[in-house]
Design a protein around this motif. Structure first.
Motif, PDB file in Angstrom:
ATOM      1  N   VAL A  67       0.846  -1.186   0.000  1.00 45.17           N
ATOM      2  CA  VAL A  67       0.000   0.000   0.000  1.00 45.17           C
ATOM      3  C   VAL A  67       0.884   1.239   0.000  1.00 45.17           C
ATOM      4  CG1 VAL A  67      -1.921  -1.126   1.180  1.00 45.17           C
ATOM      5  CG2 VAL A  67      -0.189   0.061   2.525  1.00 45.17           C
ATOM      6  N   ARG A  68       0.338   2.316  -0.540  1.00 49.63           N
ATOM      7  CA  ARG A  68       1.039   3.597  -0.604  1.00 49.63           C
ATOM      8  C   ARG A  68       0.114   4.660  -0.003  1.00 49.63           C
ATOM      9  NH1 ARG A  68       2.296   4.543  -6.397  1.00 49.63           N
ATOM     10  NH2 ARG A  68       4.009   3.058  -6.030  1.00 49.63           N
ATOM     11  N   ILE A  69       0.582   5.335   1.033  1.00 49.33           N
ATOM     12  CA  ILE A  69      -0.203   6.336   1.751  1.00 49.33           C
ATOM     13  C   ILE A  69       0.201   7.732   1.270  1.00 49.33           C
ATOM     14  CG2 ILE A  69      -0.936   7.172   4.010  1.00 49.33           C
ATOM     15  CD1 ILE A  69      -1.526   4.228   3.569  1.00 49.33           C
ATOM     16  N   GLU A  70      -0.785   8.544   0.926  1.00 45.71           N
ATOM     17  CA  GLU A  70      -0.495   9.912   0.490  1.00 45.71           C
ATOM     18  C   GLU A  70      -0.125  10.775   1.693  1.00 45.71           C
ATOM     19  OE1 GLU A  70      -2.625  13.522  -2.026  1.00 45.71           O
ATOM     20  OE2 GLU A  70      -3.851  12.046  -0.959  1.00 45.71           O
ATOM     21  N   LEU A  71       1.051  11.381   1.621  1.00 46.09           N
ATOM     22  CA  LEU A  71       1.500  12.311   2.660  1.00 46.09           C
ATOM     23  C   LEU A  71       1.430  13.719   2.082  1.00 46.09           C
ATOM     24  CD1 LEU A  71       4.581  10.294   3.997  1.00 46.09           C
ATOM     25  CD2 LEU A  71       2.220  10.241   4.821  1.00 46.09           C
ATOM     26  N   LYS A  72       0.368  14.430   2.404  1.00 42.80           N
ATOM     27  CA  LYS A  72       0.119  15.722   1.780  1.00 42.80           C
ATOM     28  C   LYS A  72       1.063  16.806   2.284  1.00 42.80           C
ATOM     29  CE  LYS A  72      -4.808  14.855   0.978  1.00 42.80           C
ATOM     30  NZ  LYS A  72      -6.200  15.326   1.212  1.00 42.80           N
ATOM     31  N   GLN A  73       1.364  16.795   3.568  1.00 42.86           N
ATOM     32  CA  GLN A  73       2.142  17.880   4.162  1.00 42.86           C
ATOM     33  C   GLN A  73       3.611  17.506   4.276  1.00 42.86           C
ATOM     34  OE1 GLN A  73       0.133  18.553   7.907  1.00 42.86           O
ATOM     35  NE2 GLN A  73      -1.274  20.032   7.005  1.00 42.86           N
ATOM     36  N   ASN A 133       7.327  17.488   5.942  1.00 44.77           N
ATOM     37  CA  ASN A 133       7.797  17.275   7.315  1.00 44.77           C
ATOM     38  C   ASN A 133       6.765  16.518   8.152  1.00 44.77           C
ATOM     39  OD1 ASN A 133      10.210  18.650   6.748  1.00 44.77           O
ATOM     40  ND2 ASN A 133       9.266  20.628   7.235  1.00 44.77           N
ATOM     41  N   SER A 134       6.163  15.513   7.528  1.00 50.37           N
ATOM     42  CA  SER A 134       5.260  14.611   8.233  1.00 50.37           C
ATOM     43  C   SER A 134       6.048  13.399   8.700  1.00 50.37           C
ATOM     44  CB  SER A 134       4.117  14.162   7.332  1.00 50.37           C
ATOM     45  OG  SER A 134       3.313  15.261   6.952  1.00 50.37           O
ATOM     46  N   LEU A 135       5.766  12.954   9.914  1.00 53.03           N
ATOM     47  CA  LEU A 135       6.455  11.803  10.504  1.00 53.03           C
ATOM     48  C   LEU A 135       5.412  10.994  11.266  1.00 53.03           C
ATOM     49  CD1 LEU A 135       9.282  10.479  11.005  1.00 53.03           C
ATOM     50  CD2 LEU A 135       9.334  11.752  13.156  1.00 53.03           C
ATOM     51  N   ALA A 136       5.228   9.717  10.872  1.00 54.94           N
ATOM     52  CA  ALA A 136       4.121   8.953  11.452  1.00 54.94           C
ATOM     53  C   ALA A 136       4.490   7.484  11.592  1.00 54.94           C
ATOM     54  CB  ALA A 136       2.866   9.093  10.586  1.00 54.94           C
ATOM     55  N   PRO A 137       4.870   7.042  12.810  1.00 54.58           N
ATOM     56  CA  PRO A 137       4.934   5.589  13.050  1.00 54.58           C
ATOM     57  C   PRO A 137       3.520   5.024  12.931  1.00 54.58           C
ATOM     58  CG  PRO A 137       6.052   6.830  14.781  1.00 54.58           C
ATOM     59  CD  PRO A 137       5.254   7.815  13.990  1.00 54.58           C
ATOM     60  N   LEU A 141       7.518   3.156   9.511  1.00 50.61           N
ATOM     61  CA  LEU A 141       7.601   4.597   9.726  1.00 50.61           C
ATOM     62  C   LEU A 141       7.336   5.309   8.406  1.00 50.61           C
ATOM     63  CD1 LEU A 141       8.280   6.988  11.594  1.00 50.61           C
ATOM     64  CD2 LEU A 141      10.685   6.724  10.901  1.00 50.61           C
ATOM     65  N   LEU A 142       6.267   6.090   8.362  1.00 53.22           N
ATOM     66  CA  LEU A 142       5.936   6.898   7.190  1.00 53.22           C
ATOM     67  C   LEU A 142       6.467   8.309   7.403  1.00 53.22           C
ATOM     68  CD1 LEU A 142       2.197   5.776   6.806  1.00 53.22           C
ATOM     69  CD2 LEU A 142       4.216   4.776   5.707  1.00 53.22           C
ATOM     70  N   TYR A 143       7.131   8.836   6.407  1.00 58.68           N
ATOM     71  CA  TYR A 143       7.642  10.201   6.568  1.00 58.68           C
ATOM     72  C   TYR A 143       7.767  10.894   5.225  1.00 58.68           C
ATOM     73  CZ  TYR A 143      12.116   7.974   5.354  1.00 58.68           C
ATOM     74  OH  TYR A 143      13.109   7.256   4.729  1.00 58.68           O
ATOM     75  N   ARG A 144       7.688  12.227   5.306  1.00 54.43           N
ATOM     76  CA  ARG A 144       7.968  13.111   4.174  1.00 54.43           C
ATOM     77  C   ARG A 144       8.734  14.298   4.735  1.00 54.43           C
ATOM     78  NH1 ARG A 144       3.584  16.398   0.391  1.00 54.43           N
ATOM     79  NH2 ARG A 144       5.145  17.610  -0.794  1.00 54.43           N
ATOM     80  N   LEU A 145      10.032  14.350   4.434  1.00 57.49           N
ATOM     81  CA  LEU A 145      10.917  15.338   5.043  1.00 57.49           C
ATOM     82  C   LEU A 145      11.611  16.147   3.954  1.00 57.49           C
ATOM     83  CD1 LEU A 145      12.551  12.988   7.706  1.00 57.49           C
ATOM     84  CD2 LEU A 145      10.611  14.528   8.037  1.00 57.49           C
ATOM     85  N   GLN A 201      15.026  17.895   3.096  1.00 54.81           N
ATOM     86  CA  GLN A 201      16.437  17.917   3.474  1.00 54.81           C
ATOM     87  C   GLN A 201      17.250  18.490   2.314  1.00 54.81           C
ATOM     88  OE1 GLN A 201      17.310  13.826   4.472  1.00 54.81           O
ATOM     89  NE2 GLN A 201      16.723  14.110   6.603  1.00 54.81           N
ATOM     90  N   ASN A 202      18.031  19.525   2.635  1.00 56.26           N
ATOM     91  CA  ASN A 202      18.881  20.186   1.635  1.00 56.26           C
ATOM     92  C   ASN A 202      18.070  20.606   0.407  1.00 56.26           C
ATOM     93  OD1 ASN A 202      21.161  19.659   3.291  1.00 56.26           O
ATOM     94  ND2 ASN A 202      21.374  17.625   2.374  1.00 56.26           N
ATOM     95  N   GLY A 203      16.862  21.088   0.667  1.00 56.52           N
ATOM     96  CA  GLY A 203      16.015  21.565  -0.410  1.00 56.52           C
ATOM     97  C   GLY A 203      15.331  20.478  -1.216  1.00 56.52           C
ATOM     98  N   GLN A 204      15.473  19.221  -0.819  1.00 56.52           N
ATOM     99  CA  GLN A 204      14.861  18.124  -1.552  1.00 56.52           C
ATOM    100  C   GLN A 204      13.814  17.429  -0.686  1.00 56.52           C
ATOM    101  OE1 GLN A 204      18.012  15.570  -2.906  1.00 56.52           O
ATOM    102  NE2 GLN A 204      18.516  16.884  -4.643  1.00 56.52           N
ATOM    103  N   ASP A 205      12.785  16.913  -1.348  1.00 53.07           N
ATOM    104  CA  ASP A 205      11.695  16.221  -0.672  1.00 53.07           C
ATOM    105  C   ASP A 205      12.013  14.735  -0.626  1.00 53.07           C
ATOM    106  OD1 ASP A 205       9.318  16.262   0.680  1.00 53.07           O
ATOM    107  OD2 ASP A 205       8.088  15.990  -1.106  1.00 53.07           O
ATOM    108  N   VAL A 206      12.181  14.194   0.582  1.00 59.17           N
ATOM    109  CA  VAL A 206      12.493  12.781   0.773  1.00 59.17           C
ATOM    110  C   VAL A 206      11.328  12.139   1.507  1.00 59.17           C
ATOM    111  CG1 VAL A 206      14.094  11.113   1.755  1.00 59.17           C
ATOM    112  CG2 VAL A 206      14.953  13.294   0.884  1.00 59.17           C
ATOM    113  N   GLN A 207      10.795  11.039   0.950  1.00 61.19           N
ATOM    114  CA  GLN A 207       9.651  10.427   1.611  1.00 61.19           C
ATOM    115  C   GLN A 207       9.690   8.914   1.523  1.00 61.19           C
ATOM    116  OE1 GLN A 207       5.752  11.178   0.002  1.00 61.19           O
ATOM    117  NE2 GLN A 207       6.442  11.183  -2.117  1.00 61.19           N
ATOM    118  N   HIS A 208       9.058   8.309   2.496  1.00 59.41           N
ATOM    119  CA  HIS A 208       8.836   6.864   2.522  1.00 59.41           C
ATOM    120  C   HIS A 208       7.375   6.666   2.891  1.00 59.41           C
ATOM    121  CE1 HIS A 208       8.675   2.834   4.390  1.00 59.41           C
ATOM    122  NE2 HIS A 208       9.526   2.526   3.434  1.00 59.41           N
ATOM    123  N   ASN A 209       6.576   6.264   1.934  1.00 58.66           N
ATOM    124  CA  ASN A 209       5.134   6.199   2.156  1.00 58.66           C
ATOM    125  C   ASN A 209       4.519   4.865   1.767  1.00 58.66           C
ATOM    126  OD1 ASN A 209       5.485   6.452  -0.582  1.00 58.66           O
ATOM    127  ND2 ASN A 209       3.850   7.955  -0.887  1.00 58.66           N
TER     128      ASN A 209
END
Length: 459
Positions: free
Chosen positions: A273-279, A281-285, A305-309, A311-319
């Motif tokens: 499954v893939r969860i949409e992280l709209k915002q 700097n979201s961090l969600a165990p 751990l779901l996150y959208r961070l 870093q260094n001007g780039q969007d890094v996410q694991h969803n």
């Protein structure tokens, strides 16, 4: 019951089966019809079933999928769930070899050597640990340097010169430090001559393990030939995950803060499954649960751990979350709110199932149509090995291609009953078949009644 009556009974039953088989399924018996376009060489064609098409089926195992030609005739087909694919690459590498000498009095004992190597472990020089006088040294075997090969060793290939033809038998040992040796069995190469024929065997199978060094010790002292070439065949295996078919985003609902749920279109073997992280700097165990229907308890499927961070001007996410692939129709995500949560509204969810291929044998004229949606039919697919007599994985890749035309615009059949004909008028062919069937059964019943009432002949 007499033998004559039994024979008539089975004959009538055979007629009933034959008449029933004549009443074949037709495109109008299915809710959705999808036109197909063909390319490449037939007569077999391979179709990757989009998930949007699969969801139009009435049964989760796709037993109600059919293919029809332009005349409305059923086509023979097979279904294949796509598995993870692995590829093996073999490499043949020439290696250095060093003679191993021993004294004539040492017999079968392994030679004791002094080794010089460079920083990466490559052998530079191999000498006996004790000085042997001239005439005392005996060639006992050979040391092969495989330190540059990092893959498992599958085969040893040797070439040699010897005064006499025949078999060359030796033991094989492996080591990573030249101190501790592990037996790898025995090897044998041969060079034979018979009349005008010459037979040579240069290859020796290895156990498929890694080793930096190999030691070949001939079984008979003073029998080791002079090597002229040594090669090692290694193999590397790469695995590709099974292809997945992803859904469109699915809206969910909020049961309570930090708890979201989604209803799938049908029971599916969900792999991911893939969860949409709209915002940002979201961090969600989070923990994911699933069940087949509302009356059953929730079962844990996975966590992560779901996150959208940023870093260094780039969007890094694991969803994404990996699932065990069991059948579910409802999903629930429970988020630890201490990480900030995922917001007051339920995020969209995409789910993935393992890809499915449909292979069919094109018979008759097109256009060909994929039909789905009939809860009353039974499975009609064949095994791939039956559909394609000379089937092999490579053969499957070379088949012609079939594609769905306008997968998002499936053509529905104008009927409320998926197993009823779409036309308003009576189906005289089917009515006639059933009338003949009914008359046959009535005639059979009359014969049985007449024979049962007839008194038995006295002896």
């Amino acid at each position: 019951m007499s033998r004559k009556l039994s024979l008539r009974w089975w004959g009538a039953m055979g007629l009933c089966v034959a008449l029933s088989a004549m009443a074949q399924e037709r495109p109008a018996d299915f809710k959705s019809l999808v036109p197909l376009s063909l390319s490449g060489e037939g007569p077999w064609y391979r179709l990757e079933l989009p998930l949007g098409v699969q969801l139009r089926a009435s049964q989760a195992d796709l037993r109600d999928v059919r293919v029809f030609n332009g005349a409305g005739e059923l086509q023979a087909y097979a279904l294949a769930r796509q598995q993870a694919q692995s590829t093996e690459q073999r490499n043949l590498s020439a290696v250095k070899w060093f003679p191993l000498y021993n004294s004539a009095q040492a017999g079968d004992s392994p030679p004791s050597v002094r080794v010089q190597s460079n920083a990466n472990g490559t052998l530079v020089q191999v000498q006996p640990s004790t000085q042997l006088e001239a005439g005392e040294e005996v060639l006992r075997g050979w040391l092969l340097d495989a330190s540059a090969i990092k893959a498992p060793l599958q085969q040893l290939v040797l070439d040699w010169v010897s005064e006499h033809d025949g078999f060359q038998r030796f033991s094989i040992e492996a080591s990573d430090d030249l101190q501790h040796w592990q037996p790898w069995g025995d090897g044998q190469v041969a060079r034979l001559s018979f009349a005008d024929e010459r037979i040579e065997q240069h290859e020796v199978a290895l156990p498929g393990q890694t080793a930096r060094y190999l030691r070949l010790l001939w079984q008979s002292p003073q029998a080791a030939p002079t090597l002229t070439a040594a090669q090692l065949q290694s193999s590397t295996t790469s695995s590709q995950p099974s292809p997945l078919a992803w859904s469109q985003p699915l809206a969910g609902s909020v049961a309570k803060p930090g708890e979201y749920s989604w209803q799938l279109p049908m029971g599916l073997n969900v792999e991911r499954v893939r969860i949409e992280l709209k915002q940002a700097n979201s961090l969600a165990p989070a923990r994911l649960y699933g069940r087949r229907e509302s009356s059953l308890p929730w079962q844990p499927l996975g966590n992560g751990l779901l996150y959208r961070l940023t870093q260094n001007g780039q969007d890094v996410q694991h969803n994404e979350l990996q699932l065990p692939g069991q059948t579910v129709q409802q999903l629930k995500l429970v988020v630890d709110e201490r990480g900030g949560g995922l917001g007051a509204e339920a995020p969209n969810l995409e789910f993935a199932v393992r890809g499915v291929q449909l292979v069919f044998l094109a018979r008759g004229d097109g256009p060909f149509t994929l039909a789905l949606g009939n809860s009353a039919v039974s499975a009609a697919n064949l095994p791939l090995s039956t559909l394609i007599p000379d089937y092999s994985p490579q053969r499957l890749k070379d088949l012609g291609q079939a594609r769905v035309d306008g997968a998002s615009q499936l053509a529905p059949v104008a009927t409320k009953d998926p197993v009823a004909p779409a036309s308003a008028g009576p189906d005289w062919k089917k009515i006639g078949l059933w009338a003949v069937l009914l008359l046959g059964v009535l005639a059979l019943a009359g014969m049985a009644f007449s024979l049962l009432r007839k008194p038995e002949a006295k002896p």
